[in-house]
Design a protein around this motif. Sequence first.
Motif, short mmCIF file in Angstrom:
data_model
loop_
_atom_site.label_atom_id
_atom_site.label_comp_id
_atom_site.label_asym_id
_atom_site.label_seq_id
_atom_site.Cartn_x
_atom_site.Cartn_y
_atom_site.Cartn_z
N ARG A 1 116.18 171.87 -42.38
CA ARG A 1 115.05 171.43 -41.56
C ARG A 1 115.38 171.70 -40.10
NH1 ARG A 1 115.31 166.05 -42.00
NH2 ARG A 1 117.01 165.91 -43.49
N ARG A 2 114.66 171.08 -39.21
CA ARG A 2 114.96 171.23 -37.78
C ARG A 2 116.27 170.54 -37.43
NH1 ARG A 2 110.54 172.11 -34.04
NH2 ARG A 2 108.52 172.23 -35.07
N SER B 1 110.33 158.15 -29.78
CA SER B 1 109.48 157.23 -30.53
C SER B 1 108.33 157.90 -31.28
CB SER B 1 108.90 156.18 -29.58
OG SER B 1 108.13 156.80 -28.56
N THR B 2 108.25 159.24 -31.24
CA THR B 2 107.18 159.94 -31.94
C THR B 2 107.74 161.15 -32.67
OG1 THR B 2 106.63 161.48 -30.14
CG2 THR B 2 105.56 159.30 -30.09
N ALA B 3 106.95 161.66 -33.64
CA ALA B 3 107.35 162.86 -34.35
C ALA B 3 107.49 164.05 -33.40
CB ALA B 3 106.34 163.18 -35.45
N ASP B 4 106.59 164.14 -32.42
CA ASP B 4 106.65 165.23 -31.45
C ASP B 4 107.92 165.16 -30.62
OD1 ASP B 4 104.27 166.30 -32.32
OD2 ASP B 4 103.06 165.46 -30.70
N GLN B 5 108.32 163.94 -30.24
CA GLN B 5 109.55 163.79 -29.46
C GLN B 5 110.78 164.12 -30.30
OE1 GLN B 5 109.12 159.80 -27.95
NE2 GLN B 5 108.17 160.51 -26.05
N THR C 1 108.28 163.59 -39.95
CA THR C 1 107.62 164.90 -39.98
C THR C 1 108.09 165.77 -38.81
OG1 THR C 1 105.70 164.12 -38.69
CG2 THR C 1 105.57 163.93 -41.10
N GLY C 2 108.65 165.14 -37.78
CA GLY C 2 109.18 165.91 -36.66
C GLY C 2 110.42 166.70 -36.99
N THR C 3 111.03 166.43 -38.16
CA THR C 3 112.23 167.18 -38.54
C THR C 3 111.90 168.41 -39.39
OG1 THR C 3 112.65 166.02 -40.66
CG2 THR C 3 113.52 165.01 -38.64
#
Length: 264
Positions: free
Chosen positions: A19-20, A218-222, A260-262
């Motif tokens: 993953r990321r 604190s967010t998926a985007d971050q 989901t950010g990963t």
Amino acid sequence: MSARESQVSRVIREANDSRRGALIGYLPIGFPDLDTSVEAAIAMARSGVDVIELGIPYSDPVMDGVVIQEATLTSLNAGFHVSQAFEAVRRVREAVDTPVLIMTYWNPVLQYGVDRFARDLAAAGGAGLITPDITPDSAEEWMAVSEAHGLDRVFLAAPTSADDRLEMIARSATGFIYTVSTMGITGERAQLDAAARRLTERLREHGAELACVGIGISTADQVAAALEYADGAIVGTVFVRALRDGGVEGLAATVREIATGTVR
């Protein structure tokens, strides 16, 4: 970092391969009570967290923001004892294979006894310690004891750290290096400090293999933004708030969203 490969570093490398990168999730032990904190940690692992960070409640948490301070105070007021940390680790590890690190200020370890603490943590299945208020040059006993018991020692690096300090941290840490994204206390930030990217670059210049960025994510985007340059993203405040406001189910939903950010 030390040549010794640990479960924590293996999991982070695998997350980077597939993953990321890795998601590391923090919760304080004993909030809102011991049983629920154990259940919550297990839910985090099953919802997308790669490494669990369990915090020992402390009366003077100089690094923590209001949400975490209030949670740890709840645990302390309920009579938290350090021995409950080992019980929590043992119960989580009986349920999931996710590595569990203890985040603790150094005084509770000293009070308990450094070797005794390490021995009990290893016996419970713990992976090691994140120690925000000691550095390798003041941790000679911990360095030896952690090596003897096969425990990771995760030190913090800050944007203000001098090059010789970063060199020492890179040489001494195992598992990963906790890269502080901003100066100040933990909590959510609207934007992550660009200093975190430069700090990670500096750590790699000094030989650090794995660096995970925390404080303010604190967010998926971050998470996704942090994983553009770091090997893992550390999330705490938003998970503690989710547990406080929505219970274990609310926490699990929040972890799934942020994880989901990963995903590449």
